[in-house]
Design a protein around this motif. Structure first.
Motif, PDB file in Angstrom:
ATOM      1  N   ALA B 233       0.892  -1.149   0.025  1.00 44.66           N
ATOM      2  CA  ALA B 233      -0.169  -0.072  -0.076  1.00 44.66           C
ATOM      3  C   ALA B 233       0.843   1.208  -0.078  1.00 44.66           C
ATOM      4  CB  ALA B 233      -1.041  -0.093   1.327  1.00 44.66           C
ATOM      5  N   ALA B 234       2.010   1.155   0.600  1.00 43.51           N
ATOM      6  CA  ALA B 234       3.030   2.535   0.779  1.00 43.51           C
ATOM      7  C   ALA B 234       3.606   2.673  -0.455  1.00 43.51           C
ATOM      8  CB  ALA B 234       3.889   2.333   1.829  1.00 43.51           C
ATOM      9  N   ALA B 235       3.782   1.687  -1.385  1.00 47.36           N
ATOM     10  CA  ALA B 235       4.653   1.719  -2.440  1.00 47.36           C
ATOM     11  C   ALA B 235       3.948   2.926  -3.568  1.00 47.36           C
ATOM     12  CB  ALA B 235       4.673   0.410  -3.217  1.00 47.36           C
ATOM     13  N   GLY B 236       2.645   2.958  -3.595  1.00 50.71           N
ATOM     14  CA  GLY B 236       1.991   3.914  -4.518  1.00 50.71           C
ATOM     15  C   GLY B 236       1.755   5.346  -4.326  1.00 50.71           C
ATOM     16  N   GLY B 242      -5.654   3.724  -9.891  1.00 51.06           N
ATOM     17  CA  GLY B 242      -6.089   2.920  -9.014  1.00 51.06           C
ATOM     18  C   GLY B 242      -7.088   3.706  -8.058  1.00 51.06           C
ATOM     19  N   ASP B 243      -8.036   2.742  -7.397  1.00 55.44           N
ATOM     20  CA  ASP B 243      -9.087   3.221  -6.399  1.00 55.44           C
ATOM     21  C   ASP B 243      -8.633   3.319  -5.220  1.00 55.44           C
ATOM     22  OD1 ASP B 243     -10.512   3.856  -8.825  1.00 55.44           O
ATOM     23  OD2 ASP B 243     -11.728   2.003  -8.821  1.00 55.44           O
ATOM     24  N   ARG B 248      -3.190   1.291  -6.168  1.00 60.27           N
ATOM     25  CA  ARG B 248      -2.056   2.230  -6.601  1.00 60.27           C
ATOM     26  C   ARG B 248      -0.745   1.853  -6.494  1.00 60.27           C
ATOM     27  NH1 ARG B 248      -5.842   5.950  -4.896  1.00 60.27           N
ATOM     28  NH2 ARG B 248      -4.935   6.039  -2.555  1.00 60.27           N
ATOM     29  N   GLY B 249      -0.511   0.999  -5.174  1.00 61.82           N
ATOM     30  CA  GLY B 249       0.674   0.309  -4.975  1.00 61.82           C
ATOM     31  C   GLY B 249       1.116  -0.794  -6.040  1.00 61.82           C
ATOM     32  N   TYR B 250      -0.024  -1.562  -6.414  1.00 63.40           N
ATOM     33  CA  TYR B 250       0.312  -2.754  -7.265  1.00 63.40           C
ATOM     34  C   TYR B 250       0.683  -2.078  -8.787  1.00 63.40           C
ATOM     35  CZ  TYR B 250      -1.598  -6.226 -10.553  1.00 63.40           C
ATOM     36  OH  TYR B 250      -1.299  -7.158 -11.671  1.00 63.40           O
ATOM     37  N   THR B 251       0.050  -0.945  -9.079  1.00 62.97           N
ATOM     38  CA  THR B 251       0.297  -0.619 -10.462  1.00 62.97           C
ATOM     39  C   THR B 251       1.644   0.029 -10.597  1.00 62.97           C
ATOM     40  OG1 THR B 251      -1.044   1.451 -10.048  1.00 62.97           O
ATOM     41  CG2 THR B 251      -1.898  -0.331 -11.562  1.00 62.97           C
ATOM     42  N   ALA B 252       2.051   0.700  -9.280  1.00 61.56           N
ATOM     43  CA  ALA B 252       3.480   1.320  -9.118  1.00 61.56           C
ATOM     44  C   ALA B 252       4.470   0.105  -9.322  1.00 61.56           C
ATOM     45  CB  ALA B 252       3.500   2.175  -8.096  1.00 61.56           C
ATOM     46  N   LEU B 253       4.441  -0.594  -8.433  1.00 62.30           N
ATOM     47  CA  LEU B 253       5.206  -1.873  -8.391  1.00 62.30           C
ATOM     48  C   LEU B 253       5.435  -2.529  -9.407  1.00 62.30           C
ATOM     49  CD1 LEU B 253       4.442  -3.183  -4.889  1.00 62.30           C
ATOM     50  CD2 LEU B 253       6.630  -1.994  -5.396  1.00 62.30           C
ATOM     51  N   LEU B 254       4.326  -2.737 -10.249  1.00 65.70           N
ATOM     52  CA  LEU B 254       4.380  -3.565 -11.560  1.00 65.70           C
ATOM     53  C   LEU B 254       5.228  -2.787 -12.546  1.00 65.70           C
ATOM     54  CD1 LEU B 254       3.134  -6.203 -12.376  1.00 65.70           C
ATOM     55  CD2 LEU B 254       1.000  -5.117 -13.067  1.00 65.70           C
ATOM     56  N   ARG B 255       5.081  -1.472 -12.644  1.00 68.35           N
ATOM     57  CA  ARG B 255       5.440  -0.485 -13.647  1.00 68.35           C
ATOM     58  C   ARG B 255       7.158  -0.424 -13.163  1.00 68.35           C
ATOM     59  NH1 ARG B 255       3.392   4.113 -12.042  1.00 68.35           N
ATOM     60  NH2 ARG B 255       5.475   4.837 -11.021  1.00 68.35           N
ATOM     61  N   GLN B 256       7.618  -0.296 -11.983  1.00 64.92           N
ATOM     62  CA  GLN B 256       8.870  -0.236 -11.549  1.00 64.92           C
ATOM     63  C   GLN B 256       9.513  -1.696 -12.148  1.00 64.92           C
ATOM     64  OE1 GLN B 256       8.781   0.550  -7.355  1.00 64.92           O
ATOM     65  NE2 GLN B 256       7.819   2.322  -7.512  1.00 64.92           N
ATOM     66  N   HIS B 257       8.897  -2.824 -11.834  1.00 66.82           N
ATOM     67  CA  HIS B 257       9.576  -3.991 -12.184  1.00 66.82           C
ATOM     68  C   HIS B 257       9.767  -3.844 -13.839  1.00 66.82           C
ATOM     69  CE1 HIS B 257       9.992  -8.378 -12.739  1.00 66.82           C
ATOM     70  NE2 HIS B 257       9.208  -8.298 -13.531  1.00 66.82           N
ATOM     71  N   ARG B 258       8.770  -3.491 -14.476  1.00 66.24           N
ATOM     72  CA  ARG B 258       8.879  -3.533 -15.950  1.00 66.24           C
ATOM     73  C   ARG B 258      10.020  -2.552 -16.351  1.00 66.24           C
ATOM     74  NH1 ARG B 258       2.334  -4.095 -17.404  1.00 66.24           N
ATOM     75  NH2 ARG B 258       2.344  -6.532 -17.047  1.00 66.24           N
ATOM     76  N   THR B 259      10.007  -1.535 -15.819  1.00 67.90           N
ATOM     77  CA  THR B 259      11.187  -0.747 -16.243  1.00 67.90           C
ATOM     78  C   THR B 259      12.716  -1.100 -15.999  1.00 67.90           C
ATOM     79  OG1 THR B 259       9.631   1.125 -15.148  1.00 67.90           O
ATOM     80  CG2 THR B 259      11.865   1.719 -15.923  1.00 67.90           C
TER      81      THR B 259
END
Lengths: 429, 265, 203
Positions: B233-236, B242-243, B248-259
């Motif tokens: 939860a803190a990552a976003g 995200g709602d 929001r943390g999920y999308t942020a972490l996924l984006r960082q991982h893909r980068t």
């Protein structure tokens, strides 16, 4: 036990049992006049039912065999501790139980018809039925194996139609590998070696099918194929060439009390009470003829091994097609008299060189002489010939009439001479 | 063939995977995963086709790994010797839960209990308990074919739980459940997770937030994130889509991982 | 009715009923029946009639398995007029079976007269469609199969009730048999077309 209890109620075992009982009971009823009052008759009918019941068992088995694929449980059940063969055993046993109970119910239903009338309980009929039951179990399991292998909704009808057609079109009469066993005569019994060979084959087939149903490895499948082939090989090797032999028990003659003797095979002893009096009366009627018969024997003339020696001493009554569902004569006493006196107490010759028509004409004349009635319907050329022969015969002096009839009877027994000529010219000089 | 002596089961982890790889032909579905799971409820999150279901299938011993090592309950997963013993202690709800429609609920759960080689005397009691636990007590005698989708899914949970498994694997367990049932299932999972290793694969982020103690995000067969729900939860940040904080943390972490993955190439 | 969209919908309809498999396998199995009949062709006069009836049964059974969908309940709720679709399905299936029977009859041993083959197919498909509308499609062929087994094993009968019972084995000019088949066909088709297949879920 948990799984067996559940599968008994929820697998196709109930469907199989219901289908077997319905189809089997309807067939028993439809074929009711073909198994008159004999345990062996019921036993061979139970085997004849397999024409229909084996395809039904195969189809039900195939439907059951396709259950896992239809239900989509393969993935979940692929992660459980219990090995595959153990998982399949309860449902295989449930299917076997279903078909066995249904077959036993059919036998019980048939027994109700047979028990009050059967005069003879001996013979190996329970074994004949038991081998049929093993064949049914083998069919159900084989169906399961095929259904597991090809889990399509099209598999059950395809198996049903082809197994049925295969049986109907099979030209192997009473082949050792076929479920259906048809008896050639009431007086025949299946050779014990033949029955044993069938037991080996169907037992082996059932074992192979069970192996196939529960197999999880290629080796198990190969073993199953080997077992089936070995069973087929062994049973074909040990099976005697002829499936049926004369039933020493059932074909033994039993005779009514008193003289002259009137006898019937033990399996048909129920005919004796009705037969004895008309038979003795027929012997008295024929007595003036010099070579008149002195005793009466009822038998089945349809099967060569039990055909009695052709002799003028014996008046033979053919039982084929003449008994009703209780094992008694269908004909009333007056009709029995006609049967007994036909052709002055003789039988037809097989394949006469002079043609059946002359035989018929001679028979009509002789019958008319004995019964004192017209020779028969003078509607065709031979009917008129018979009528003419009879009136010519009656015009002769009585000793000559009797001599002519004796010559006719001799000709009929030996089958070496045209009986009509014998009747018109007398004994060859 | 004698097997080498195994070291004593490592009680710290119910499941430990290192460099776990699964290939289907040329496609790599699981790509060198290093993961450990102990007691508790673990969420397995990721986009569709990330390899979640493949990983669940391997953990459930439904299909084999093609590389790396996997120990379930201290035993190597390729070890046929101990497979049967391990499977007695597993519970699994596949993504596509198949069942025999002619069976009643009780019969099906009892049948699965029998397949898991539970002692015959324990089966009726255990089945009754789990059926009540998923709130199907009043439907126990009904045929499976008469159940609604949500009820079928709860039977799926019941059959997975019937043997009191030490490892419980649930692939998309909340599919088809109404909101009330979903809340109940999350509570049930928290309860079971007290002693058991529960792994829940899902693509619904709110399930994770409500039921799980920690999360692993999988993307293209690799671990994108491993940590607690709070960390997730803190990552976003505000900018992430995200709602909820967890989304929001999920999308942020996924984006960082893909980068990171793109940069590594 | 837009071209590609319509065709796609039909494809889905056929796939849901597993028509492609049945359509592909039916000619193969019919050919096998023909080969079997050829191999065992003998002087016995009843054999070809039995083969003809069994071949018709096989074809009808294949059509029967396609009469419903795994999602019959779902489809009942779809806002489409189903009866024209079901009519076409039933008629097309029947015609396909009759044509295949005629092909086997022409190529191999003579099985029966054309009238008998048509009568048998119609009567059997009637029984099957009737069953499909009550119990679903997958095992809808069972009553037709049971009837055929009974009639063939018990043999053709000449009494009134016997003719009804063994209608598929009677000669083409037997009125009672033809009437029986017609009644079965009409009632089965009506029941299936109007009511549709009974709902059926997984095994």
């Amino acid at each position: 036990m948990t799984a067996f209890r559940i599968e008994l109620r929820r697998s196709s075992a109930l469907l199989l049992a219901a289908a077997t009982v319905v189809v089997g009971a309807l067939l028993l009823w439809l074929l009711a006049d073909e198994w008159t009052a004999r345990w062996s008759g019921l036993a061979y009918l139970m085997r004849a039912l397999l024409f229909a019941l084996v395809p039904v068992a195969l189809a039900a088995g195939a439907w059951q065999g396709g259950r896992d694929r239809r239900a989509g449980v393969t993935e979940l059940f692929g992660t459980v501790a219990r090995p595959y063969p153990q998982r399949l055993l309860p449902v295989a046993l449930a299917m076997a139980a279903g078909v066995l109970v249904a077959y036993a119910a059919l036998l019980a239903g048939g027994s109700v018809q047979v028990a009050p009338y059967a005069s003879y309980a001996g013979g190996q009929w329970p074994v004949v039925v038991a081998v049929g039951a093993v064949a049914l179990v083998a069919a159900a399991w084989l169906g399961m194996a095929v259904g597991r292998w090809v889990p399509s909704v099209l598999t059950p009808p395809t198996l049903l139609v082809f197994s049925f057609l295969g049986q109907m079109l099979s030209r192997l009469d009473n082949g050792v590998l076929l479920p259906v066993l048809a008896t050639p005569s009431d007086l025949a019994t299946v050779a014990p070696e033949f029955l044993a060979a069938q037991g080996v084959w169907f037992g082996g087939l059932a074992a192979a099918a069970l192996l196939l149903v529960a197999s999880a490895t290629v080796w198990a499948r190969a073993l199953a194929a080997a077992v089936a082939l070995a069973a087929a090989g062994v049973s074909s090797a040990v099976a005697p060439a002829t499936a049926f032999v004369v039933s020493t028990d059932g074909a033994t003659l039993v005779c009514a009390d008193g003289e002259p003797r009137v006898c019937a095979p033990r399996i048909h002893a129920a005919v004796l009470p009705a037969l004895t009096e008309p038979a003795r009366e027929a012997l008295r009627t024929l007595a003036p003829i010099p070579n008149a018969p002195t005793r009466v024997v009822a038998t089945d003339l349809g099967w060569a091994p039990v055909a009695p020696q052709r002799t003028t001493d014996v008046l033979v009554v053919d039982l084929r097609f003449r008994l009703n569902a209780t094992g008694r004569f269908e004909a009333a006493p007056a009709g029995l008299r006609t049967i007994l006196l036909k052709g002055a107490g003789t039988q037809s010759c097989p394949d006469p060189a002079w043609g059946f028509e002359r035989d018929v004409a001679a028979d009509q004349a002789a019958t008319g002489w004995v019964t004192g009635r017209p020779a028969g319907p003078a509607t065709d050329e031979y009917g008129r010939l018979g009528e003419r022969t009879l009136s010519e015969l009656k015009a002769l002096p009585r000793p000559e009439q009797l001599a002519r009839l004796a010559a006719y009877r001799t000709a009929k027994v030996r089958c070496d001479r045209d009986p009509l000529t014998a009747l018109t010219t007398g004994a060859p000089r | 063939m004698s097997l080498p002596e195994q070291p004593a089961p490592d009680q710290a982890w119910h499941i430990s995977a290192s460099s776990l790889t699964v290939r289907y032909g040329r496609r790599i579905a699981v790509d060198g995963l290093d993961l450990t799971f102990g007691a508790g409820v673990h969420g397995l999150l990721g986009p569709n086709g990330a390899g979640k279901t493949t990983l669940m299938r391997v953990l459930a011993t439904a299909s084999p790994a093609t590389g790396g090592s996997l120990r379930i309950l201290g035993r190597p997963s390729g070890d046929r010797h101990h497979l049967r013993a391990v499977r007695r202690r597993l519970g699994y709800l596949p993504q596509r839960f198949g069942y025999y429609a002619r069976f009643t609920v009780r019969e099906f759960v009892e049948y699965v209990a029998w397949l898991k080689e539970m002692p015959a005397a324990d089966i009726p009691g255990a089945a009754q308990r789990v059926i009540e636990r998923v709130q199907l007590g009043d439907r126990a005698g009904h045929r499976m074919r008469t159940l609604s989708g949500g009820m079928v899914q709860r039977v799926g949970v019941a059959q997975a739980l019937v043997n009191d498994p030490e490892v419980l694997l649930l692939d998309e367990p909340t599919v088809g459940l109404d909101p009330e049932q979903r809340v109940h299932l999350r509570a049930l999972l928290r309860d079971v997770g007290a002693q058991t290793c529960v792994i829940v694969s899902t693509h619904l982020v709110e399930d994770i937030a409500a039921a799980c103690s920690d999360v692993a995000i999988i993307d293209e067969g690799r671990v994108a994130f491993r940590g607690s729900v709070d960390q997730l939860a803190a990552a976003g940040s505000r900018e992430d889509s995200g709602d909820s904080a967890v989304e929001r943390g999920y999308t942020a972490l996924l984006r960082q991982h893909r980068t990171r993955v793109v940069a590594a190439r | 009715m837009s071209g590609p969209g319509w065709a796609r919908w039909e494809l889905l309809y056929l796939r849901a009923r597993e028509v492609p498999a049945a359509a592909a396998l039916l000619p193969v199995t019919m050919l096998a029946v023909g080969v079997l009949a050829n191999a065992s062709a003998g002087p016995s006069s009843t054999a070809p009639a039995v083969v003809g009836v069994c071949a018709a049964l096989l074809g009808v059974a294949f059509v029967g398995t396609t009469l419903g969908s795994a999602d019959a309940v779902l489809e009942h709720t779809a806002a489409i007029r189903w009866w024209p679709r079901r009519t076409v399905h039933l008629v097309a299936g029947t015609i396909a079976v009759v044509l295949l029977l005629l092909a086997v009859d022409l190529a191999g041993p003579s099985l029966a007269t054309t009238a008998e083959l048509v009568r048998n197919t119609l009567g059997l498909i009637g029984v099957t469609a009737l069953c499909a509308s009550f119990t679903g499609s997958r095992l809808s062929w069972c009553p037709a199969a049971a009837w055929t087994l009974l009639a063939v094993v018990a043999g053709p009968r000449s009494s009134g009730a016997g003719q009804v019972l063994s209608w598929m084995l009677q000669p083409a000019d037997a009125r009672t048999a033809a009437t029986t088949a017609a009644l079965l066909a009409v009632s089965g088709a009506a029941s299936y077309i109007l009511a549709g297949p009974a709902g059926l879920r997984r095994a």
